[in-house]
Design an enzyme around this catalytic site. Sequence first.
Site, PDB file in Angstrom:
ATOM      1  N   LYS A  36      49.189 -18.540  -2.538  1.00  0.00           N
ATOM      2  CA  LYS A  36      50.249 -19.563  -2.559  1.00  0.00           C
ATOM      3  C   LYS A  36      49.993 -20.747  -1.633  1.00  0.00           C
ATOM      4  O   LYS A  36      50.481 -21.839  -1.880  1.00  0.00           O
ATOM      5  CB  LYS A  36      51.593 -18.919  -2.205  1.00  0.00           C
ATOM      6  CG  LYS A  36      51.686 -18.528  -0.739  1.00  0.00           C
ATOM      7  CD  LYS A  36      52.943 -17.743  -0.430  1.00  0.00           C
ATOM      8  CE  LYS A  36      53.046 -17.553   1.081  1.00  0.00           C
ATOM      9  NZ  LYS A  36      53.824 -16.405   1.499  1.00  0.00           N
ATOM     10  N   ARG A 131      63.944 -12.226   7.907  1.00  0.00           N
ATOM     11  CA  ARG A 131      63.874 -12.890   6.606  1.00  0.00           C
ATOM     12  C   ARG A 131      64.231 -11.804   5.588  1.00  0.00           C
ATOM     13  O   ARG A 131      65.353 -11.309   5.625  1.00  0.00           O
ATOM     14  CB  ARG A 131      62.494 -13.532   6.381  1.00  0.00           C
ATOM     15  CG  ARG A 131      62.531 -14.601   5.276  1.00  0.00           C
ATOM     16  CD  ARG A 131      61.197 -15.307   5.084  1.00  0.00           C
ATOM     17  NE  ARG A 131      60.192 -14.452   4.460  1.00  0.00           N
ATOM     18  CZ  ARG A 131      58.938 -14.833   4.194  1.00  0.00           C
ATOM     19  NH1 ARG A 131      58.546 -16.048   4.508  1.00  0.00           N
ATOM     20  NH2 ARG A 131      58.081 -14.004   3.626  1.00  0.00           N
TER      21      ARG A 131
HETATM   22  C1  LIG Z   1      53.175 -15.840   2.416  1.00  0.00           C
HETATM   23  C2  LIG Z   1      53.299 -14.377   2.550  1.00  0.00           C
HETATM   24  C3  LIG Z   1      52.175 -13.624   2.921  1.00  0.00           C
HETATM   25  C4  LIG Z   1      50.847 -14.241   3.299  1.00  0.00           C
HETATM   26  O1  LIG Z   1      50.953 -14.962   4.511  1.00  0.00           O
HETATM   27  P1  LIG Z   1      49.687 -15.548   5.281  1.00  0.00           P
HETATM   28  O2  LIG Z   1      50.231 -15.977   6.587  1.00  0.00           O
HETATM   29  O3  LIG Z   1      49.149 -16.681   4.481  1.00  0.00           O
HETATM   30  O4  LIG Z   1      48.685 -14.459   5.430  1.00  0.00           O
HETATM   31  C5  LIG Z   1      52.333 -12.251   2.958  1.00  0.00           C
HETATM   32  N1  LIG Z   1      53.509 -11.658   2.671  1.00  0.00           N
HETATM   33  C6  LIG Z   1      54.597 -12.362   2.316  1.00  0.00           C
HETATM   34  C7  LIG Z   1      55.851 -11.633   2.015  1.00  0.00           C
HETATM   35  C8  LIG Z   1      54.522 -13.735   2.242  1.00  0.00           C
HETATM   36  O5  LIG Z   1      55.619 -14.434   1.897  1.00  0.00           O
END
Ligand SMILES: *Cc1c(COP(=O)(O)O)cnc(C)c1O
Length: 364
Positions: A36, A131
């Site tokens: 993402k 969250r």
């Molecule tokens: C965005 C996200 C990740 C990945 O995060 P990074 O900091 O890019 O490794 C993992 N788990 C959830 C639930 C996320 O929203």
Amino acid sequence: MSYPILEIDLKKIYQNAFTLNSKCLGQNISVSGVIKGANGLIEIAKEFEKANLAHIASSRIRELIEVYNSDITLPTMLVRIPMKSEIENLVKYVDISLNSELETIIEIEKECKKQGKTHKVILMFDLGDLREGYFLEENIIKTALYIENNLEFVKLHGIGSNLSCYGSVVPTKTNLTTLCNIATKIENKINRNLDIISGGATTSVPLLFKNKIPKKINNLRIGEAILLAVDLEEFWNVDMSDMYKDAFILKAEIIEIKTKPSHPIGKLFIDAFGNKPIYTDIGKRKRALLALGKKDIGDHDKLIPIDKNIKVVGSSSDHLIIDIEDTTEFYNIGDIIKFKMYYQAMLFSSASPDVSIKFKYNTL
Ligand SMILES: *Cc1c(COP(=O)(O)O)cnc(C)c1O
């Protein structure tokens, strides 16, 4: 190809994915590769697959649909709690999702039945970052048992947690052990092992490197540490010397060069975004104006000039101001300035319709 250009070195991303995956697998941890941060670019997902990551993950179903429609065969994972309004697509295109509402899970069950498909869920527990996730242990256990005992098409795949995103809470042996203990309680009640105990994202990697991840954690969902690998070294004091930190390079063009005072002239109020920045008067400076703005990068302080003698001074929607007084390079109008970046700049630039994306292969 028009500027600004985001140049993405796929070989470096592959290598980073491979390196991190090897370290995780060494501790029996699978890696879900999170795409993402780079707008779900399919080329990146392909490198993740080549590097043998376990899943392709994103918060956006749109990106996972593109993965589904490509030749990638890895299972996909939705890492944002699904909207009720996207359940049809979820069941159709996505293999695994993170969940925290039984109401939604029951809708997934109904849709699965309709489509004649199964769907795997990972229940999220909130370890204090505030969250997503169940806040009370008894509630996550209750939902887990409900899925296991009452649902036919929704499969209880595991549990997980997310840290450092809202509450900036640090993953530790202690809070991850809490997650593991909940997993054990669920396993004892359902008489089988859960497939996945997912212990977080990039910010859990420091624990991994220090051999402090509880044994029961067997999955991490990682984006930043593979794509950019800049945060852990910069903010977490982790040695990332075996990772490439320049897989993403943003190139922007100079449209004006002038020597100007460093402090604005006149009565100061608010800037284009309603903020009141502090300006320090360091005298007249040679500055370049670049055709790149907040719309393409978010905050300008998320850019790291490759020429270390350049300083990013400020920005508005469509302009970036840099100080080139101290550089030994000689820059002209039309020249290109290159930047490495932090997450926010990757997030924005990879998705900006005004930024051209250029892939590089085999450059190591
Ligand atoms: C965005 C996200 C990740 C990945 O995060 P990074 O900091 O890019 O490794 C993992 N788990 C959830 C639930 C996320 O929203």
